[in-house]
Scaffold this motif. Structure first.
Motif, PDB file in Angstrom:
ATOM      1  N   PRO A   1       0.830  -1.209   0.000  1.00  0.00           N
ATOM      2  CA  PRO A   1       0.000   0.000   0.000  1.00  0.00           C
ATOM      3  C   PRO A   1       0.862   1.255   0.000  1.00  0.00           C
ATOM      4  O   PRO A   1       1.966   1.242   0.525  1.00  0.00           O
ATOM      5  CB  PRO A   1      -0.771  -0.131   1.307  1.00  0.00           C
ATOM      6  N   GLU A   2       0.350   2.334  -0.617  1.00  0.00           N
ATOM      7  CA  GLU A   2       1.044   3.624  -0.548  1.00  0.00           C
ATOM      8  C   GLU A   2       1.127   4.076   0.914  1.00  0.00           C
ATOM      9  O   GLU A   2       2.130   4.565   1.367  1.00  0.00           O
ATOM     10  CB  GLU A   2       0.260   4.671  -1.344  1.00  0.00           C
ATOM     11  N   GLU A   3       0.018   3.903   1.596  1.00  0.00           N
ATOM     12  CA  GLU A   3      -0.082   4.252   3.015  1.00  0.00           C
ATOM     13  C   GLU A   3      -1.271   3.469   3.565  1.00  0.00           C
ATOM     14  O   GLU A   3      -2.271   3.299   2.888  1.00  0.00           O
ATOM     15  CB  GLU A   3      -0.343   5.759   3.167  1.00  0.00           C
ATOM     16  N   GLY A   4      -1.155   2.967   4.776  1.00  0.00           N
ATOM     17  CA  GLY A   4      -2.261   2.246   5.371  1.00  0.00           C
ATOM     18  C   GLY A   4      -2.113   0.744   5.263  1.00  0.00           C
ATOM     19  O   GLY A   4      -1.008   0.213   5.241  1.00  0.00           O
ATOM     20  N   VAL A   5      -3.257   0.059   5.176  1.00  0.00           N
ATOM     21  CA  VAL A   5      -3.288  -1.397   5.289  1.00  0.00           C
ATOM     22  C   VAL A   5      -3.823  -2.017   4.013  1.00  0.00           C
ATOM     23  O   VAL A   5      -4.806  -1.543   3.445  1.00  0.00           O
ATOM     24  CB  VAL A   5      -4.199  -1.808   6.476  1.00  0.00           C
ATOM     25  N   LYS A   6      -3.169  -3.084   3.576  1.00  0.00           N
ATOM     26  CA  LYS A   6      -3.646  -3.829   2.419  1.00  0.00           C
ATOM     27  C   LYS A   6      -3.646  -5.318   2.761  1.00  0.00           C
ATOM     28  O   LYS A   6      -2.645  -5.840   3.245  1.00  0.00           O
ATOM     29  CB  LYS A   6      -2.752  -3.580   1.212  1.00  0.00           C
ATOM     30  N   LYS A   7      -4.778  -5.972   2.514  1.00  0.00           N
ATOM     31  CA  LYS A   7      -4.856  -7.416   2.735  1.00  0.00           C
ATOM     32  C   LYS A   7      -4.343  -8.121   1.485  1.00  0.00           C
ATOM     33  O   LYS A   7      -4.738  -7.777   0.373  1.00  0.00           O
ATOM     34  CB  LYS A   7      -6.299  -7.840   3.023  1.00  0.00           C
ATOM     35  N   ILE A   8      -3.475  -9.089   1.680  1.00  0.00           N
ATOM     36  CA  ILE A   8      -2.903  -9.832   0.569  1.00  0.00           C
ATOM     37  C   ILE A   8      -3.319 -11.294   0.696  1.00  0.00           C
ATOM     38  O   ILE A   8      -3.111 -11.916   1.746  1.00  0.00           O
ATOM     39  CB  ILE A   8      -1.349  -9.760   0.591  1.00  0.00           C
ATOM     40  N   ASP A   9      -3.893 -11.830  -0.357  1.00  0.00           N
ATOM     41  CA  ASP A   9      -4.225 -13.254  -0.404  1.00  0.00           C
ATOM     42  C   ASP A   9      -3.130 -13.979  -1.154  1.00  0.00           C
ATOM     43  O   ASP A   9      -2.741 -13.564  -2.250  1.00  0.00           O
ATOM     44  CB  ASP A   9      -5.568 -13.469  -1.092  1.00  0.00           C
ATOM     45  N   ILE A  10      -2.625 -15.044  -0.579  1.00  0.00           N
ATOM     46  CA  ILE A  10      -1.525 -15.803  -1.168  1.00  0.00           C
ATOM     47  C   ILE A  10      -1.998 -17.220  -1.450  1.00  0.00           C
ATOM     48  O   ILE A  10      -2.519 -17.887  -0.556  1.00  0.00           O
ATOM     49  CB  ILE A  10      -0.315 -15.846  -0.210  1.00  0.00           C
ATOM     50  N   GLU A  11      -1.833 -17.640  -2.692  1.00  0.00           N
ATOM     51  CA  GLU A  11      -2.174 -19.009  -3.072  1.00  0.00           C
ATOM     52  C   GLU A  11      -0.885 -19.805  -3.212  1.00  0.00           C
ATOM     53  O   GLU A  11       0.017 -19.389  -3.940  1.00  0.00           O
ATOM     54  CB  GLU A  11      -2.917 -19.031  -4.412  1.00  0.00           C
ATOM     55  N   ILE A  12      -0.781 -20.922  -2.518  1.00  0.00           N
ATOM     56  CA  ILE A  12       0.375 -21.807  -2.657  1.00  0.00           C
ATOM     57  C   ILE A  12      -0.112 -23.048  -3.390  1.00  0.00           C
ATOM     58  O   ILE A  12      -0.651 -23.979  -2.783  1.00  0.00           O
ATOM     59  CB  ILE A  12       0.972 -22.156  -1.285  1.00  0.00           C
ATOM     60  N   GLU A  13       0.047 -23.013  -4.709  1.00  0.00           N
ATOM     61  CA  GLU A  13      -0.546 -24.063  -5.551  1.00  0.00           C
ATOM     62  C   GLU A  13       0.000 -25.442  -5.232  1.00  0.00           C
ATOM     63  O   GLU A  13      -0.748 -26.419  -5.210  1.00  0.00           O
ATOM     64  CB  GLU A  13      -0.323 -23.733  -7.023  1.00  0.00           C
ATOM     65  N   THR A  14       1.300 -25.546  -4.970  1.00  0.00           N
ATOM     66  CA  THR A  14       1.877 -26.874  -4.738  1.00  0.00           C
ATOM     67  C   THR A  14       1.325 -27.533  -3.478  1.00  0.00           C
ATOM     68  O   THR A  14       1.323 -28.745  -3.363  1.00  0.00           O
ATOM     69  CB  THR A  14       3.416 -26.801  -4.635  1.00  0.00           C
ATOM     70  N   LEU A  15       0.865 -26.713  -2.521  1.00  0.00           N
ATOM     71  CA  LEU A  15       0.297 -27.271  -1.288  1.00  0.00           C
ATOM     72  C   LEU A  15      -1.222 -27.176  -1.275  1.00  0.00           C
ATOM     73  O   LEU A  15      -1.858 -27.573  -0.298  1.00  0.00           O
ATOM     74  CB  LEU A  15       0.863 -26.532  -0.070  1.00  0.00           C
ATOM     75  N   ASN A  16      -1.792 -26.609  -2.359  1.00  0.00           N
ATOM     76  CA  ASN A  16      -3.233 -26.414  -2.434  1.00  0.00           C
ATOM     77  C   ASN A  16      -3.742 -25.686  -1.177  1.00  0.00           C
ATOM     78  O   ASN A  16      -4.669 -26.131  -0.511  1.00  0.00           O
ATOM     79  CB  ASN A  16      -3.949 -27.751  -2.618  1.00  0.00           C
ATOM     80  N   LYS A  17      -3.063 -24.593  -0.874  1.00  0.00           N
ATOM     81  CA  LYS A  17      -3.334 -23.891   0.369  1.00  0.00           C
ATOM     82  C   LYS A  17      -3.408 -22.387   0.087  1.00  0.00           C
ATOM     83  O   LYS A  17      -2.712 -21.892  -0.799  1.00  0.00           O
ATOM     84  CB  LYS A  17      -2.173 -24.174   1.331  1.00  0.00           C
ATOM     85  N   SER A  18      -4.250 -21.680   0.809  1.00  0.00           N
ATOM     86  CA  SER A  18      -4.273 -20.225   0.670  1.00  0.00           C
ATOM     87  C   SER A  18      -4.087 -19.590   2.047  1.00  0.00           C
ATOM     88  O   SER A  18      -4.513 -20.143   3.064  1.00  0.00           O
ATOM     89  CB  SER A  18      -5.577 -19.757   0.022  1.00  0.00           C
ATOM     90  N   LEU A  19      -3.424 -18.446   2.033  1.00  0.00           N
ATOM     91  CA  LEU A  19      -3.132 -17.718   3.265  1.00  0.00           C
ATOM     92  C   LEU A  19      -3.471 -16.258   3.037  1.00  0.00           C
ATOM     93  O   LEU A  19      -3.573 -15.821   1.894  1.00  0.00           O
ATOM     94  CB  LEU A  19      -1.638 -17.787   3.596  1.00  0.00           C
ATOM     95  N   LYS A  20      -3.632 -15.531   4.094  1.00  0.00           N
ATOM     96  CA  LYS A  20      -3.726 -14.079   3.929  1.00  0.00           C
ATOM     97  C   LYS A  20      -2.840 -13.415   4.965  1.00  0.00           C
ATOM     98  O   LYS A  20      -2.591 -13.963   6.033  1.00  0.00           O
ATOM     99  CB  LYS A  20      -5.146 -13.570   3.974  1.00  0.00           C
ATOM    100  N   ILE A  21      -2.353 -12.249   4.597  1.00  0.00           N
ATOM    101  CA  ILE A  21      -1.549 -11.441   5.497  1.00  0.00           C
ATOM    102  C   ILE A  21      -1.990  -9.990   5.326  1.00  0.00           C
ATOM    103  O   ILE A  21      -2.692  -9.664   4.376  1.00  0.00           O
ATOM    104  CB  ILE A  21      -0.036 -11.547   5.192  1.00  0.00           C
ATOM    105  N   PHE A  22      -1.571  -9.159   6.248  1.00  0.00           N
ATOM    106  CA  PHE A  22      -1.799  -7.722   6.110  1.00  0.00           C
ATOM    107  C   PHE A  22      -0.456  -7.035   5.951  1.00  0.00           C
ATOM    108  O   PHE A  22       0.466  -7.292   6.736  1.00  0.00           O
ATOM    109  CB  PHE A  22      -2.499  -7.151   7.348  1.00  0.00           C
TER     110      PHE A  22
END
Ligand code: FES
Length: 95
Positions: A1-22
């Motif tokens: 983000p330029e400033e502030g908070v951005k939620k990021i969704d991460i897909e890990i295809e090899t593990l068939n798993k998704s995560l999110k971080i801020f």
């Protein structure tokens, strides 16, 4: 983000798993926060009006730096290691 908070969704295809971080950018510093509430592990949401992370389970609240401001959590949101290289952001996550 330029400033502030951005939620990021991460897909890990090899593990068939998704995560999110801020990703949080304030006054030139960039931090990455886990969305997992340190009370009992629910996922927090970011509220732009109050500029707080709010846990829907028991009302835990954290400020924009992940520090506890209200509710039952005793520890801040966990910070993840961040590195910026060649205009790319790398975040260390445990899988
Ligand atoms: Fe977040 Fe209880 S799990 S306040």
């Amino acid at each position: 983000p330029e400033e502030g908070v951005k939620k990021i969704d991460i897909e890990i295809e090899t593990l068939n798993k998704s995560l999110k971080i801020f990703l949080v950018k304030t006054e030139g510093s960039l931090i990455a926060l886990s969305p997992v509430c340190t009370h009992l592990g629910c996922f927090v949401n970011y509220d732009r009006d109050s500029m707080e992370f709010i846990c829907p389970c028991h009302g835990g609240r954290y400020n924009i730096n992940g520090e506890v401001v209200a509710g039952p959590p005793k520890e801040p949101l966990h910070r993840l290691p961040v590195k910026i290289e060649n205009k790319k952001v790398y975040v260390g996550i445990k899988i």
